[in-house]
Design a protein around this motif. Structure first.
Motif, PDB file in Angstrom:
ATOM      1  N   THR A  64     -29.077  29.132   1.977  1.00 13.25           N
ATOM      2  CA  THR A  64     -27.609  29.086   1.857  1.00 13.25           C
ATOM      3  C   THR A  64     -27.242  27.860   0.708  1.00 13.25           C
ATOM      4  O   THR A  64     -26.343  28.238   0.090  1.00 13.25           O
ATOM      5  CB  THR A  64     -27.043  28.859   3.215  1.00 13.25           C
ATOM      6  N   ILE A  65     -27.644  26.778   0.829  1.00 17.88           N
ATOM      7  CA  ILE A  65     -27.612  25.492  -0.021  1.00 17.88           C
ATOM      8  C   ILE A  65     -27.463  26.156  -1.438  1.00 17.88           C
ATOM      9  O   ILE A  65     -26.770  25.800  -2.242  1.00 17.88           O
ATOM     10  CB  ILE A  65     -28.090  24.060   0.209  1.00 17.88           C
ATOM     11  N   GLY A  66     -28.846  26.452  -1.670  1.00 17.06           N
ATOM     12  CA  GLY A  66     -29.144  27.104  -2.989  1.00 17.06           C
ATOM     13  C   GLY A  66     -28.281  28.166  -3.700  1.00 17.06           C
ATOM     14  O   GLY A  66     -27.529  28.044  -4.743  1.00 17.06           O
ATOM     15  N   ARG A  67     -27.956  29.141  -2.911  1.00 16.03           N
ATOM     16  CA  ARG A  67     -26.737  30.031  -3.242  1.00 16.03           C
ATOM     17  C   ARG A  67     -25.699  29.501  -3.321  1.00 16.03           C
ATOM     18  O   ARG A  67     -25.079  29.920  -4.520  1.00 16.03           O
ATOM     19  CB  ARG A  67     -27.048  31.349  -2.207  1.00 16.03           C
ATOM     20  N   ILE A  68     -25.226  28.612  -2.748  1.00 16.32           N
ATOM     21  CA  ILE A  68     -23.840  28.068  -2.818  1.00 16.32           C
ATOM     22  C   ILE A  68     -23.708  27.379  -4.306  1.00 16.32           C
ATOM     23  O   ILE A  68     -23.024  27.494  -4.993  1.00 16.32           O
ATOM     24  CB  ILE A  68     -23.370  27.315  -1.737  1.00 16.32           C
ATOM     25  N   GLU A  69     -24.970  26.439  -4.497  1.00 15.06           N
ATOM     26  CA  GLU A  69     -24.859  25.572  -5.706  1.00 15.06           C
ATOM     27  C   GLU A  69     -25.050  26.347  -6.863  1.00 15.06           C
ATOM     28  O   GLU A  69     -24.781  25.903  -8.017  1.00 15.06           O
ATOM     29  CB  GLU A  69     -26.239  24.672  -5.668  1.00 15.06           C
ATOM     30  N   ASN A  70     -25.691  27.686  -6.852  1.00 11.30           N
ATOM     31  CA  ASN A  70     -25.946  28.603  -7.959  1.00 11.30           C
ATOM     32  C   ASN A  70     -24.903  29.535  -8.238  1.00 11.30           C
ATOM     33  O   ASN A  70     -24.719  30.665  -9.002  1.00 11.30           O
ATOM     34  CB  ASN A  70     -27.351  29.312  -7.890  1.00 11.30           C
ATOM     35  N   GLY A  71     -23.769  29.361  -7.398  1.00  9.51           N
ATOM     36  CA  GLY A  71     -22.561  30.392  -7.626  1.00  9.51           C
ATOM     37  C   GLY A  71     -22.821  31.861  -7.035  1.00  9.51           C
ATOM     38  O   GLY A  71     -22.271  32.682  -7.404  1.00  9.51           O
ATOM     39  N   LEU A  72     -24.147  32.053  -6.413  1.00  7.60           N
ATOM     40  CA  LEU A  72     -24.494  33.329  -5.923  1.00  7.60           C
ATOM     41  C   LEU A  72     -23.753  33.773  -4.549  1.00  7.60           C
ATOM     42  O   LEU A  72     -23.935  34.837  -4.062  1.00  7.60           O
ATOM     43  CB  LEU A  72     -25.975  33.287  -5.750  1.00  7.60           C
ATOM     44  N   ALA A  73     -23.094  32.859  -3.774  1.00  9.46           N
ATOM     45  CA  ALA A  73     -22.474  32.910  -2.604  1.00  9.46           C
ATOM     46  C   ALA A  73     -21.429  32.026  -2.556  1.00  9.46           C
ATOM     47  O   ALA A  73     -21.524  30.870  -2.820  1.00  9.46           O
ATOM     48  CB  ALA A  73     -23.409  32.806  -1.373  1.00  9.46           C
ATOM     49  N   PRO A  74     -20.385  32.493  -2.103  1.00 17.87           N
ATOM     50  CA  PRO A  74     -19.201  31.701  -1.848  1.00 17.87           C
ATOM     51  C   PRO A  74     -19.328  30.940  -0.458  1.00 17.87           C
ATOM     52  O   PRO A  74     -19.724  31.437   0.480  1.00 17.87           O
ATOM     53  CB  PRO A  74     -17.897  32.406  -1.864  1.00 17.87           C
ATOM     54  N   ALA A  75     -18.850  29.656  -0.616  1.00 25.72           N
ATOM     55  CA  ALA A  75     -19.043  28.748   0.765  1.00 25.72           C
ATOM     56  C   ALA A  75     -17.553  28.774   1.484  1.00 25.72           C
ATOM     57  O   ALA A  75     -16.491  29.017   0.874  1.00 25.72           O
ATOM     58  CB  ALA A  75     -19.159  27.195   0.255  1.00 25.72           C
ATOM     59  N   THR A  76     -17.836  28.841   2.745  1.00 31.83           N
ATOM     60  CA  THR A  76     -16.615  28.688   3.795  1.00 31.83           C
ATOM     61  C   THR A  76     -16.166  27.494   3.803  1.00 31.83           C
ATOM     62  O   THR A  76     -16.805  26.485   3.449  1.00 31.83           O
ATOM     63  CB  THR A  76     -16.959  29.294   4.991  1.00 31.83           C
ATOM     64  N   LEU A  77     -14.866  27.237   4.080  1.00 32.88           N
ATOM     65  CA  LEU A  77     -14.323  25.861   4.340  1.00 32.88           C
ATOM     66  C   LEU A  77     -15.131  25.032   5.230  1.00 32.88           C
ATOM     67  O   LEU A  77     -15.326  24.134   4.995  1.00 32.88           O
ATOM     68  CB  LEU A  77     -12.869  26.066   4.743  1.00 32.88           C
ATOM     69  N   ASP A  78     -15.770  25.679   6.503  1.00 29.62           N
ATOM     70  CA  ASP A  78     -16.454  25.124   7.380  1.00 29.62           C
ATOM     71  C   ASP A  78     -17.767  24.454   6.688  1.00 29.62           C
ATOM     72  O   ASP A  78     -18.146  23.421   6.925  1.00 29.62           O
ATOM     73  CB  ASP A  78     -16.593  25.899   8.645  1.00 29.62           C
ATOM     74  N   GLN A  79     -18.355  25.598   5.807  1.00 28.80           N
ATOM     75  CA  GLN A  79     -19.416  25.098   5.148  1.00 28.80           C
ATOM     76  C   GLN A  79     -19.375  23.907   4.340  1.00 28.80           C
ATOM     77  O   GLN A  79     -20.229  22.965   4.226  1.00 28.80           O
ATOM     78  CB  GLN A  79     -20.327  26.131   4.499  1.00 28.80           C
ATOM     79  N   LEU A  80     -18.154  23.900   3.673  1.00 24.67           N
ATOM     80  CA  LEU A  80     -18.026  22.728   2.497  1.00 24.67           C
ATOM     81  C   LEU A  80     -17.925  21.464   3.501  1.00 24.67           C
ATOM     82  O   LEU A  80     -18.293  20.516   3.051  1.00 24.67           O
ATOM     83  CB  LEU A  80     -16.899  23.031   1.768  1.00 24.67           C
TER      84      LEU A  80
END
Length: 59
Positions: A25-41
């Motif tokens: 999940t961290i990798g996908r967020i960092e690479n722009g492959l998945a949006p992060a939710t406000l809770d995740q951020l």
């Protein structure tokens, strides 16, 4: 987010553990492959010790 993580020095796996997220999940967020939710951020910001706005404005 990637530059802030690198400054804080955890690996994706370590950050995931601290934030309660998976390494993938961290990798996908960092690479722009998945949006992060406000809770995740929020969890990521707490895990690397920065205010939430720093993640949003990271350039």
């Amino acid at each position: 987010m990637l530059s802030l993580r690198r400054q804080a020095d955890p690996t994706q796996e370590q950050l995931g553990e601290r934030a309660g997220l998976g390494r993938r999940t961290i990798g996908r967020i960092e690479n722009g492959l998945a949006p992060a939710t406000l809770d995740q951020l929020g969890a990521i910001a707490r895990a690397i010790g920065v205010p939430l706005w720093r993640l949003v404005r990271d350039e």
